[in-house]
Design a protein around this motif. Sequence first.
Motif, PDB file in Angstrom:
ATOM      1  N   UNK A 144      -0.915  -0.687  -7.796  1.00 57.42           N
ATOM      2  CA  UNK A 144      -0.709   0.741  -7.517  1.00 57.42           C
ATOM      3  C   UNK A 144      -1.361   1.148  -6.203  1.00 57.42           C
ATOM      4  N   UNK A 145      -2.580   0.675  -5.971  1.00 54.86           N
ATOM      5  CA  UNK A 145      -3.279   1.018  -4.730  1.00 54.86           C
ATOM      6  C   UNK A 145      -2.598   0.368  -3.532  1.00 54.86           C
ATOM      7  N   UNK A 146      -2.168  -0.873  -3.702  1.00 54.92           N
ATOM      8  CA  UNK A 146      -1.520  -1.596  -2.604  1.00 54.92           C
ATOM      9  C   UNK A 146      -0.204  -0.943  -2.204  1.00 54.92           C
ATOM     10  N   UNK A 147       0.517  -0.401  -3.174  1.00 52.54           N
ATOM     11  CA  UNK A 147       1.796   0.242  -2.881  1.00 52.54           C
ATOM     12  C   UNK A 147       1.588   1.649  -2.344  1.00 52.54           C
ATOM     13  N   UNK A 148       0.634   2.381  -2.944  1.00 45.81           N
ATOM     14  CA  UNK A 148       0.464   3.793  -2.586  1.00 45.81           C
ATOM     15  C   UNK A 148      -0.119   3.977  -1.189  1.00 45.81           C
ATOM     16  N   UNK A 149      -1.069   3.137  -0.809  1.00 50.00           N
ATOM     17  CA  UNK A 149      -1.765   3.331   0.477  1.00 50.00           C
ATOM     18  C   UNK A 149      -0.802   3.355   1.666  1.00 50.00           C
ATOM     19  N   UNK A 150       0.073   2.354   1.824  1.00 50.80           N
ATOM     20  CA  UNK A 150       1.006   2.420   2.962  1.00 50.80           C
ATOM     21  C   UNK A 150       2.073   3.499   2.822  1.00 50.80           C
ATOM     22  N   UNK A 151       2.400   3.897   1.594  1.00 49.63           N
ATOM     23  CA  UNK A 151       3.429   4.911   1.415  1.00 49.63           C
ATOM     24  C   UNK A 151       2.953   6.304   1.823  1.00 49.63           C
ATOM     25  N   UNK A 152       1.670   6.584   1.600  1.00 49.56           N
ATOM     26  CA  UNK A 152       1.159   7.925   1.926  1.00 49.56           C
ATOM     27  C   UNK A 152       0.691   8.025   3.370  1.00 49.56           C
ATOM     28  N   UNK A 153       0.585   6.888   4.060  1.00 49.64           N
ATOM     29  CA  UNK A 153       0.106   6.910   5.445  1.00 49.64           C
ATOM     30  C   UNK A 153       0.956   5.990   6.306  1.00 49.64           C
ATOM     31  N   UNK A 154       1.757   6.533   7.205  1.00 47.19           N
ATOM     32  CA  UNK A 154       2.526   5.688   8.129  1.00 47.19           C
ATOM     33  C   UNK A 154       1.634   4.779   8.963  1.00 47.19           C
ATOM     34  N   UNK A 155       0.404   5.249   9.255  1.00 45.85           N
ATOM     35  CA  UNK A 155      -0.521   4.433  10.038  1.00 45.85           C
ATOM     36  C   UNK A 155      -0.886   3.161   9.278  1.00 45.85           C
ATOM     37  N   UNK A 156      -1.182   3.302   7.979  1.00 46.96           N
ATOM     38  CA  UNK A 156      -1.515   2.130   7.162  1.00 46.96           C
ATOM     39  C   UNK A 156      -0.291   1.229   7.013  1.00 46.96           C
ATOM     40  N   UNK A 157       0.877   1.825   6.857  1.00 46.56           N
ATOM     41  CA  UNK A 157       2.108   1.033   6.756  1.00 46.56           C
ATOM     42  C   UNK A 157       2.282   0.164   7.997  1.00 46.56           C
ATOM     43  N   UNK A 158       2.069   0.748   9.157  1.00 44.17           N
ATOM     44  CA  UNK A 158       2.218  -0.007  10.407  1.00 44.17           C
ATOM     45  C   UNK A 158       1.167  -1.108  10.522  1.00 44.17           C
ATOM     46  N   UNK A 159      -0.052  -0.852  10.038  1.00 41.67           N
ATOM     47  CA  UNK A 159      -1.107  -1.856  10.136  1.00 41.67           C
ATOM     48  C   UNK A 159      -0.801  -3.087   9.296  1.00 41.67           C
ATOM     49  N   UNK A 160      -0.092  -2.901   8.178  1.00 44.44           N
ATOM     50  CA  UNK A 160       0.187  -4.021   7.281  1.00 44.44           C
ATOM     51  C   UNK A 160       1.530  -4.693   7.548  1.00 44.44           C
TER      52      UNK A 160
END
Length: 336
Positions: free
Chosen positions: A204-220
């Motif tokens: 849940x944390x792994x999926x939610x973090x990039x979904x709520x933040x485009x910055x985190x999505x780009x980092x991963x």
Amino acid sequence: MYLFGDPAVWLPLAFAALLGVSILIYVVLDGFDLGVGVLFPFAEKDEKDRMIASIGPFWDANETWLVLAIGILLVAFPTAHGTILTALYLPVAVMLVGLILRGVSFEFRVKAPARHKASWDRAFYIGSMMTSLSQGYMLGMYIMGLEVTAFTLAFSAVTAVFLTVAYSFIGATWLILKTEGALQRKAVTWSKGGIWGVVLGLGAISVASPLVSPRIFDKWFSMPEFFLLLPLPLMSGALIVLLWLALRRLPTSDDSFAWFPFAATIVLFVLGFFGMAYSFYPFIVPDQITIYEAASAPESLFIILIGTIFVLPMILGYTALAYTVFRGKATALSYD
């Protein structure tokens, strides 16, 4: 102060690392004794005494790391301290009440008259649940950027449940290491159930973090970062498989590998922590305040660092001493 370059850069980074390590150690160490409290209702009367005995020499020292983490946040990142605690005032208050209730119950359940022991056992369980759930709620709100919406509240409620289950899991693996006989077999059963909560929580944390933040999505998910970071989820998945296989074969007749579930869970927590640290860096308040913006003046940080150099080894030293002196299986509980 200029030995490692610009103090306005390396000092905030050093204190962010100290803050992160303090939180990680707290989650691992106090996590297992909170987990033991969460598991209390599933144990028999005599088993509860053995469970308390397994954490008796450690639980108070484990909470030192929470005090250290909050202290570092206050003195090194006062702006972030104000922002985070203002947003999380209520769950922090609930956590503190839970910690107080646990501490009082821990002592009184042994010293109070026998007819009151069951009441203090319930209070110990309630305090453990309050602390675990509030910490899980705070984790969820932090991941959501401290914003209060219907979605963030729902996600935080789910995170509260999953972190509590994760604590119960590491608590059960601790009991596998520290106990024997019927209680150890029960702990294996508890672990088999709790591992699914850990998997769902990490997912849940792994999926939610990039979904709520485009910055985190780009980092991963940018290249080549995606392939460089791929070992983290692969190692986590492999550890979960190894944990499940180990739990299917425990307990063994000679108590071999009783240490493995607890050790593997610690590694799993560490991997999850590094994933979160990478996701949120350089922000200390997600997508709002960086560690450099929130940091105290370099001169203040340098003075605090000098004190930390003396204090931190002492905390590490007595923690290591306690776990060394009281290694081995838990013995009968006695306050004589």
